[in-house]
Motif scaffolding. Structure first.
Motif, PDB file in Angstrom:
ATOM      1  N   LEU A  93      46.310   7.775  19.901  1.00  0.00           N
ATOM      2  CA  LEU A  93      44.981   7.426  19.410  1.00  0.00           C
ATOM      3  C   LEU A  93      43.951   7.758  20.481  1.00  0.00           C
ATOM      4  O   LEU A  93      43.993   7.202  21.580  1.00  0.00           O
ATOM      5  N   THR A 133      42.382   0.512  17.273  1.00  0.00           N
ATOM      6  CA  THR A 133      43.517   0.296  18.177  1.00  0.00           C
ATOM      7  C   THR A 133      44.396  -0.830  17.663  1.00  0.00           C
ATOM      8  O   THR A 133      45.632  -0.728  17.660  1.00  0.00           O
ATOM      9  N   ILE A 148      47.083   5.605  24.049  1.00  0.00           N
ATOM     10  CA  ILE A 148      45.734   5.211  23.657  1.00  0.00           C
ATOM     11  C   ILE A 148      44.775   5.645  24.757  1.00  0.00           C
ATOM     12  O   ILE A 148      44.995   5.338  25.932  1.00  0.00           O
ATOM     13  N   CYS A 191      47.642   3.007  28.056  1.00  0.00           N
ATOM     14  CA  CYS A 191      46.249   2.914  27.631  1.00  0.00           C
ATOM     15  C   CYS A 191      45.360   3.255  28.822  1.00  0.00           C
ATOM     16  O   CYS A 191      45.458   2.613  29.878  1.00  0.00           O
TER      17      CYS A 191
END
Length: 256
Positions: A93, A133, A148, A191
């Motif tokens: 993402l 998210t 992410i 992330c």
């Protein structure tokens, strides 16, 4: 999962928001070169989205365009449901969509930023990325793999040249990614964030002033592909998490 499996994204699906902008499209092409399927999000640039999809498909990689207004939470839910329905669950993402809002500059008057504009900027730059998210995480946890990345801004650390609404919305992403990365590092999920400054050939920064260029030690503005290469690193490196990489031509001395 081995280190090589953690870096292999050839069988993954990346959802990239704001994908028709300079950084988004460059990132899509960079990840597609690894064989990663791409869900191309756009707001209004349908022709650009379709052209990007065609370019990716010509590489032998799956790609589909999805329209959504990410200034609303319903728009986020719509985007997520359509991506899952047509392409499957995203493993990667890239929260790249965002707005500048009203530009008042570093010498501006905070009174010129209404609370409605402040909240709209935060919802678009921060809130909808949080929700997307949140929606993507359960399947990443199930697969024990997730990447992410948040596109922030150097403004998050230094205030920037737009205004307090924009700078604070980007700074909020940093606290968000620090929590997510710390919480889920053991789950195979990384992330991170990239914080660019003055990247030309984008919708947000088309004609920066000569005065801004003079502030940059390398003596030039950045290019979308240079930011995309950082995102590519963050996606293909399973050991790097909880980091914000600043891409500003040496404007700031360190990360934040």
């Amino acid at each position: 999962m081995t280190s090589s499996q953690q870096s292999d994204i050839s069988n993954k699906l990346a959802l990239i928001t704001g994908c028709t902008g300079g950084i988004g499209s460059a990132t899509a092409l960079a990840l597609a070169r690894h064989g990663c399927s791409i869900a191309v999000h756009y707001h209004s640039a349908q022709d650009s989205a379709n052209e990007l999809v065609s370019s990716i498909q010509s590489m032998g990689v799956r790609a589909t365009a999805f329209q959504a207004d990410l200034s609303t939470y319903d728009g986020v839910r719509k985007l997520y449901a359509e991506v899952v329905g047509k392409m499957g669950h995203p493993n990667v993402l890239i929260n790249n969509a965002g707005i500048l809002g009203k530009v008042i500059g570093p010498e501006g008057d905070i009174q010129d930023i209404s609370i409605d504009l402040f909240e709209h900027t935060w919802r678009t730059n921060t809130g909808t990325g949080f929700l997307l998210t949140q929606l993507c995480l359960p399947n990443m946890l199930k697969e024990h793999f997730g990447r992410i990345v948040f596109t922030s801004s150097v403004a998050a650390g230094v205030g920037g040249v737009i205004g307090p609404h924009y700078a604070s919305s980007k700074a909020a992403l940093h606290g968000l990614l620090h929590w997510i990365s710390s919480r889920h590092a053991k789950d195979g999920i990384t992330c991170n964030g990239v914080a660019p400054a003055i990247i030309i050939e984008t919708g947000m920064m088309q004609n920066p002033s000569e005065e801004l260029r003079k502030r940059i030690p390398v003596g030039r503005f950045g290019l979308p592909a240079e930011v995309a290469s950082i995102i590519e690193l963050l996606v293909t490196n399973g050991y790097m998490t909880n980091k914000i990489i600043v891409a500003d031509g040496g404007w700031t001395a360190t990360g934040f």
